[in-house]
Write a protein that holds these residues in place. Structure first.
Motif, PDB file in Angstrom:
ATOM      1  N   LYS A 166      -8.867  -7.048   6.488  1.00 55.03           N
ATOM      2  CA  LYS A 166     -10.164  -6.375   6.339  1.00 55.03           C
ATOM      3  C   LYS A 166     -10.038  -4.996   5.692  1.00 55.03           C
ATOM      4  CE  LYS A 166     -12.304  -8.819  10.131  1.00 55.03           C
ATOM      5  NZ  LYS A 166     -12.807  -8.796  11.492  1.00 55.03           N
ATOM      6  N   GLU A 167      -8.956  -4.289   5.982  1.00 55.28           N
ATOM      7  CA  GLU A 167      -8.768  -2.938   5.443  1.00 55.28           C
ATOM      8  C   GLU A 167      -8.717  -2.913   3.916  1.00 55.28           C
ATOM      9  OE1 GLU A 167      -6.968  -2.880   9.588  1.00 55.28           O
ATOM     10  OE2 GLU A 167      -7.092  -4.298   7.937  1.00 55.28           O
ATOM     11  N   TYR A 168      -8.454  -4.064   3.315  1.00 49.65           N
ATOM     12  CA  TYR A 168      -8.381  -4.151   1.850  1.00 49.65           C
ATOM     13  C   TYR A 168      -9.491  -5.021   1.281  1.00 49.65           C
ATOM     14  CZ  TYR A 168      -4.007  -1.925   2.774  1.00 49.65           C
ATOM     15  OH  TYR A 168      -3.070  -1.026   3.220  1.00 49.65           O
TER      16      TYR A 168
ATOM     17  N   ASP B  40       0.857  -1.187   0.000  1.00 48.29           N
ATOM     18  CA  ASP B  40       0.000   0.000   0.000  1.00 48.29           C
ATOM     19  C   ASP B  40       0.893   1.237   0.000  1.00 48.29           C
ATOM     20  OD1 ASP B  40      -1.866   2.003   0.323  1.00 48.29           O
ATOM     21  OD2 ASP B  40      -2.881   1.046   2.000  1.00 48.29           O
TER      22      ASP B  40
ATOM     23  N   THR C 220      -7.206  -8.087  10.790  1.00 46.98           N
ATOM     24  CA  THR C 220      -6.891  -6.684  10.520  1.00 46.98           C
ATOM     25  C   THR C 220      -5.388  -6.545  10.257  1.00 46.98           C
ATOM     26  OG1 THR C 220      -6.436  -6.168  12.824  1.00 46.98           O
ATOM     27  CG2 THR C 220      -8.741  -5.933  12.078  1.00 46.98           C
ATOM     28  N   LEU C 221      -4.996  -5.391   9.779  1.00 45.79           N
ATOM     29  CA  LEU C 221      -3.569  -5.133   9.593  1.00 45.79           C
ATOM     30  C   LEU C 221      -2.832  -5.250  10.923  1.00 45.79           C
ATOM     31  CD1 LEU C 221      -3.498  -2.128   7.104  1.00 45.79           C
ATOM     32  CD2 LEU C 221      -2.552  -4.398   6.734  1.00 45.79           C
ATOM     33  N   GLN C 222      -3.441  -4.770  11.983  1.00 51.75           N
ATOM     34  CA  GLN C 222      -2.796  -4.855  13.296  1.00 51.75           C
ATOM     35  C   GLN C 222      -2.616  -6.311  13.719  1.00 51.75           C
ATOM     36  OE1 GLN C 222      -1.469  -2.110  14.998  1.00 51.75           O
ATOM     37  NE2 GLN C 222      -0.412  -3.846  15.916  1.00 51.75           N
TER      38      GLN C 222
END
Length: 141
Positions: free
Chosen positions: A107-109, A23, A115-117
Motif C-alpha cells: 500500500k505504501e507504494y 526504496d 503493508t510493508l509491515q
C-alpha cells in the motif's frame, strides 16, 4: 535468502526472473559513498554471472540527489542487457505500474498487496522456517 527460497518454491520465479524494487528514500550520502566503482563492479558481476536468477528489472524508488549520476557510472560496468533494465522513479510511480502491477506492491507504494509491515513479517517468518535448511547448506561449504 529470499531469492533462494523463491528458487526452491516458485518455478515462475526461475522462468520469469526477478523484479527488484528498492526504496532509497532514507539512503544517506554516507551509504552512497560506500558504493565505490570496485564494489559496484563486484556486485553487478554477481547479478550477471553468479546468480541463477534472471534479473528482469531493477526499479529504484525515491532516489537521493546524485543517484542518477551514480547509476550512470555503475552502468559502465554492466552488460548492455542489464543496463537497459534499471529504472529510477521519484514520487510518481505511474510509469512503473505499467510494468509492475499494483496488485504486487504494498500500500505504501500505491499497491494493494498489504503493508510493508505485513510483507516484512511474512518473509521474516518464511526465512526463519528455513533455518535448518540454511544450517545444512552452510555445512556443505
Amino acid at each position: 535468502m529470499i531469492a533462494e527460497i523463491l528458487l526452491l518454491e516458485d518455478d515462475n520465479f526461475t522462468i520469469c526472473g526477478e523484479d527488484l524494487v528498492t526504496d532509497l528514500k532514507d539512503m544517506g550520502f554516507g551509504l552512497l559513498r560506500q558504493w565505490t566503482p570496485a564494489f559496484a563492479r563486484k556486485l553487478f558481476m554477481c547479478f550477471e554471472n553468479a546468480l541463477t536468477i534472471r534479473m528482469a528489472r531493477i526499479d529504484l524508488l525515491n532516489a537521493p540527489i546524485g543517484m542518477k549520476t551514480a547509476v550512470a557510472i555503475f552502468k559502465l560496468f554492466l552488460k548492455e542487457k542489464l543496463k537497459k533494465r534499471i529504472y529510477i522513479y521519484n514520487e510518481d510511480y505511474e510509469e512503473m505500474f505499467k510494468y509492475i502491477p499494483k496488485s504486487l506492491l504494498p500500500k505504501e507504494y500505491g499497491g494493494t498487496e498489504g503493508t510493508l509491515q505485513d510483507l516484512t513479517d511474512h518473509w521474516k517468518n518464511k526465512v526463519e522456517s528455513y533455518r535448518s535448511w540454511y544450517l545444512r547448506e552452510n555445512l556443505k561449504d
